[in-house]
Design a protein around this motif. Structure first.
Motif, PDB file in Angstrom:
ATOM      1  N   GLN A  28       1.133  -1.245   0.312  1.00 29.63           N
ATOM      2  CA  GLN A  28       0.235   0.154  -0.232  1.00 29.63           C
ATOM      3  C   GLN A  28       0.478   0.808   0.125  1.00 29.63           C
ATOM      4  OE1 GLN A  28      -2.792  -0.390   3.496  1.00 29.63           O
ATOM      5  NE2 GLN A  28      -3.736  -2.158   2.292  1.00 29.63           N
ATOM      6  N   GLN A  29       1.999   1.295   0.474  1.00 23.91           N
ATOM      7  CA  GLN A  29       3.326   2.310   0.659  1.00 23.91           C
ATOM      8  C   GLN A  29       4.249   1.829  -0.685  1.00 23.91           C
ATOM      9  OE1 GLN A  29       2.570   3.981   3.417  1.00 23.91           O
ATOM     10  NE2 GLN A  29       0.950   2.115   3.974  1.00 23.91           N
ATOM     11  N   GLY A  30       3.782   1.495  -2.206  1.00 25.23           N
ATOM     12  CA  GLY A  30       4.263   1.123  -2.706  1.00 25.23           C
ATOM     13  C   GLY A  30       5.667   0.692  -3.485  1.00 25.23           C
ATOM     14  N   VAL A  31       5.459  -0.516  -1.723  1.00 25.52           N
ATOM     15  CA  VAL A  31       7.152  -1.190  -1.347  1.00 25.52           C
ATOM     16  C   VAL A  31       6.702  -2.064  -1.811  1.00 25.52           C
ATOM     17  CG1 VAL A  31       8.269  -1.412  -0.317  1.00 25.52           C
ATOM     18  CG2 VAL A  31       8.146   0.658   0.252  1.00 25.52           C
ATOM     19  N   ILE A  32       7.450  -3.064  -3.228  1.00 23.73           N
ATOM     20  CA  ILE A  32       7.242  -4.353  -3.838  1.00 23.73           C
ATOM     21  C   ILE A  32       8.684  -4.971  -3.294  1.00 23.73           C
ATOM     22  CG2 ILE A  32       7.076  -6.024  -5.007  1.00 23.73           C
ATOM     23  CD1 ILE A  32       4.555  -4.347  -4.472  1.00 23.73           C
ATOM     24  N   LEU A  33       8.784  -5.945  -1.974  1.00 24.02           N
ATOM     25  CA  LEU A  33       9.855  -7.393  -1.769  1.00 24.02           C
ATOM     26  C   LEU A  33       9.705  -7.863  -1.394  1.00 24.02           C
ATOM     27  CD1 LEU A  33      11.778  -4.534   1.136  1.00 24.02           C
ATOM     28  CD2 LEU A  33      12.261  -4.890  -1.477  1.00 24.02           C
ATOM     29  N   SER A  34      10.437  -8.887  -1.877  1.00 24.79           N
ATOM     30  CA  SER A  34      10.185 -10.460  -1.845  1.00 24.79           C
ATOM     31  C   SER A  34      10.241 -10.527  -0.142  1.00 24.79           C
ATOM     32  CB  SER A  34      10.799 -11.018  -2.004  1.00 24.79           C
ATOM     33  OG  SER A  34      12.517 -11.491  -2.169  1.00 24.79           O
ATOM     34  N   SER A  35       9.759 -12.004   0.214  1.00 20.91           N
ATOM     35  CA  SER A  35      10.385 -12.110   1.845  1.00 20.91           C
ATOM     36  C   SER A  35      11.431 -11.802   1.799  1.00 20.91           C
ATOM     37  CB  SER A  35      10.005 -13.453   2.571  1.00 20.91           C
ATOM     38  OG  SER A  35       9.749 -14.797   0.878  1.00 20.91           O
ATOM     39  N   GLU A  36      12.345 -12.939   0.804  1.00 22.17           N
ATOM     40  CA  GLU A  36      14.013 -12.608   1.057  1.00 22.17           C
ATOM     41  C   GLU A  36      15.081 -11.325   1.116  1.00 22.17           C
ATOM     42  OE1 GLU A  36      12.363 -14.766  -1.092  1.00 22.17           O
ATOM     43  OE2 GLU A  36      12.393 -16.442  -1.256  1.00 22.17           O
ATOM     44  N   GLN A  37      14.309 -10.207  -0.264  1.00 19.69           N
ATOM     45  CA  GLN A  37      14.728  -9.191   0.570  1.00 19.69           C
ATOM     46  C   GLN A  37      14.344  -8.248   1.036  1.00 19.69           C
ATOM     47  OE1 GLN A  37      12.683  -8.068  -3.021  1.00 19.69           O
ATOM     48  NE2 GLN A  37      14.156  -7.229  -4.420  1.00 19.69           N
ATOM     49  N   ALA A  38      13.368  -8.086   2.160  1.00 17.38           N
ATOM     50  CA  ALA A  38      12.523  -8.256   3.577  1.00 17.38           C
ATOM     51  C   ALA A  38      13.872  -8.393   4.577  1.00 17.38           C
ATOM     52  CB  ALA A  38      11.498  -8.370   3.705  1.00 17.38           C
ATOM     53  N   ILE A  39      13.327  -9.922   4.480  1.00 19.51           N
ATOM     54  CA  ILE A  39      14.643 -10.513   5.537  1.00 19.51           C
ATOM     55  C   ILE A  39      16.368  -9.641   5.356  1.00 19.51           C
ATOM     56  CG2 ILE A  39      15.612 -12.698   6.360  1.00 19.51           C
ATOM     57  CD1 ILE A  39      12.577 -13.867   5.519  1.00 19.51           C
ATOM     58  N   ALA A  40      16.652  -9.772   4.340  1.00 16.12           N
ATOM     59  CA  ALA A  40      17.892  -9.143   3.897  1.00 16.12           C
ATOM     60  C   ALA A  40      18.222  -8.011   4.826  1.00 16.12           C
ATOM     61  CB  ALA A  40      18.612  -9.814   2.757  1.00 16.12           C
ATOM     62  N   ILE A  41      16.986  -6.779   3.835  1.00 14.25           N
ATOM     63  CA  ILE A  41      17.818  -5.843   4.382  1.00 14.25           C
ATOM     64  C   ILE A  41      17.235  -5.238   5.871  1.00 14.25           C
ATOM     65  CG2 ILE A  41      15.871  -3.660   4.591  1.00 14.25           C
ATOM     66  CD1 ILE A  41      15.483  -4.729   1.503  1.00 14.25           C
ATOM     67  N   ALA A  42      15.844  -6.516   6.481  1.00 12.47           N
ATOM     68  CA  ALA A  42      15.627  -6.247   8.029  1.00 12.47           C
ATOM     69  C   ALA A  42      17.210  -6.873   9.017  1.00 12.47           C
ATOM     70  CB  ALA A  42      15.288  -7.383   8.506  1.00 12.47           C
ATOM     71  N   ALA A  43      17.956  -8.160   8.463  1.00 12.58           N
ATOM     72  CA  ALA A  43      19.155  -8.109   8.649  1.00 12.58           C
ATOM     73  C   ALA A  43      20.384  -7.071   9.294  1.00 12.58           C
ATOM     74  CB  ALA A  43      19.873  -9.564   8.266  1.00 12.58           C
ATOM     75  N   VAL A  44      20.667  -6.449   7.852  1.00 10.01           N
ATOM     76  CA  VAL A  44      21.692  -5.338   8.166  1.00 10.01           C
ATOM     77  C   VAL A  44      21.506  -4.389   8.671  1.00 10.01           C
ATOM     78  CG1 VAL A  44      23.401  -4.445   6.740  1.00 10.01           C
ATOM     79  CG2 VAL A  44      22.420  -6.151   5.125  1.00 10.01           C
ATOM     80  N   ALA A  45      20.247  -3.780   8.407  1.00  7.36           N
ATOM     81  CA  ALA A  45      19.856  -3.244   9.857  1.00  7.36           C
ATOM     82  C   ALA A  45      19.452  -3.638  10.731  1.00  7.36           C
ATOM     83  CB  ALA A  45      18.104  -2.519   9.362  1.00  7.36           C
ATOM     84  N   ASP A  46      19.514  -4.636  11.873  1.00 12.94           N
ATOM     85  CA  ASP A  46      19.639  -5.194  12.924  1.00 12.94           C
ATOM     86  C   ASP A  46      21.333  -4.910  13.900  1.00 12.94           C
ATOM     87  OD1 ASP A  46      18.692  -5.619  15.214  1.00 12.94           O
ATOM     88  OD2 ASP A  46      19.567  -8.049  14.589  1.00 12.94           O
ATOM     89  N   LYS A  47      22.636  -5.450  12.701  1.00  9.45           N
ATOM     90  CA  LYS A  47      24.114  -5.634  12.672  1.00  9.45           C
ATOM     91  C   LYS A  47      24.345  -4.286  12.250  1.00  9.45           C
ATOM     92  CE  LYS A  47      23.502 -10.102  14.122  1.00  9.45           C
ATOM     93  NZ  LYS A  47      23.876  -9.743  14.666  1.00  9.45           N
TER      94      LYS A  47
END
Length: 142
Positions: A28-47
């Motif tokens: 709804q915010q205009g963002v299309i990510l695969s679940s793998e992409q979302a997991i990778a972004i979240a992991a890098v953001a976390d570390k």
């Protein structure tokens, strides 16, 4: 045996519905990510930063090196992740979020907050705590 399959089914159903709500909000915010992409972004953001090879050990992310490489390459091309050589190990790549990637991580955090608000409207703090404790006991016992 029945309780195990029923519990597994319920946990999976909750996880899938939560992930779908998360994905739908981002869409709804205009963002299309695969679940793998979302997991990778979240992991890098976390570390803050991490080695590309460390992504293979994450839950729910493919452990195949080629799959992880494709996911990371897509995120680099889309401008979410910056990748550089590790000065201590030339075979290794260090991943960090770009400004665009940090904005995406913030949006993903907002989607997660929306899911938490829904849960808190359904369950009291005591019920949530009891549920979490029970699931942790089951997880440790299995």
């Amino acid at each position: 045996m029945y309780i195990q399959s029923e519990l597994s089914f319920l946990c999976r159903l909750v996880a899938l519905k939560s992930a779908k709500r998360h994905h739908d909000w981002l869409e709804q915010q205009g963002v299309i990510l695969s679940s793998e992409q979302a997991i990778a972004i979240a992991a890098v953001a976390d570390k803050g930063e991490m080695r590309q090879g460390d992504l293979m050990g994450l839950p729910y992310l493919a452990s195949e090196k080629s799959k992880v490489s494709r996911v990371v390459q897509g995120l680099v091309l889309e401008g979410y992740i910056d990748r550089r050589d590790d000065i201590h190990d030339r075979r290794s790549k260090i991943l960090t979020l770009s400004e665009k990637g940090q904005m995406m991580a913030d949006m993903m955090s907002q989607a997660e907050s929306n899911n938490k608000l829904l849960l808190s409207s359904l369950l009291s703090n005591e019920e949530m705590s009891s549920l979490q404790n029970a699931l942790e006991k089951i997880a440790h016992a299995m």
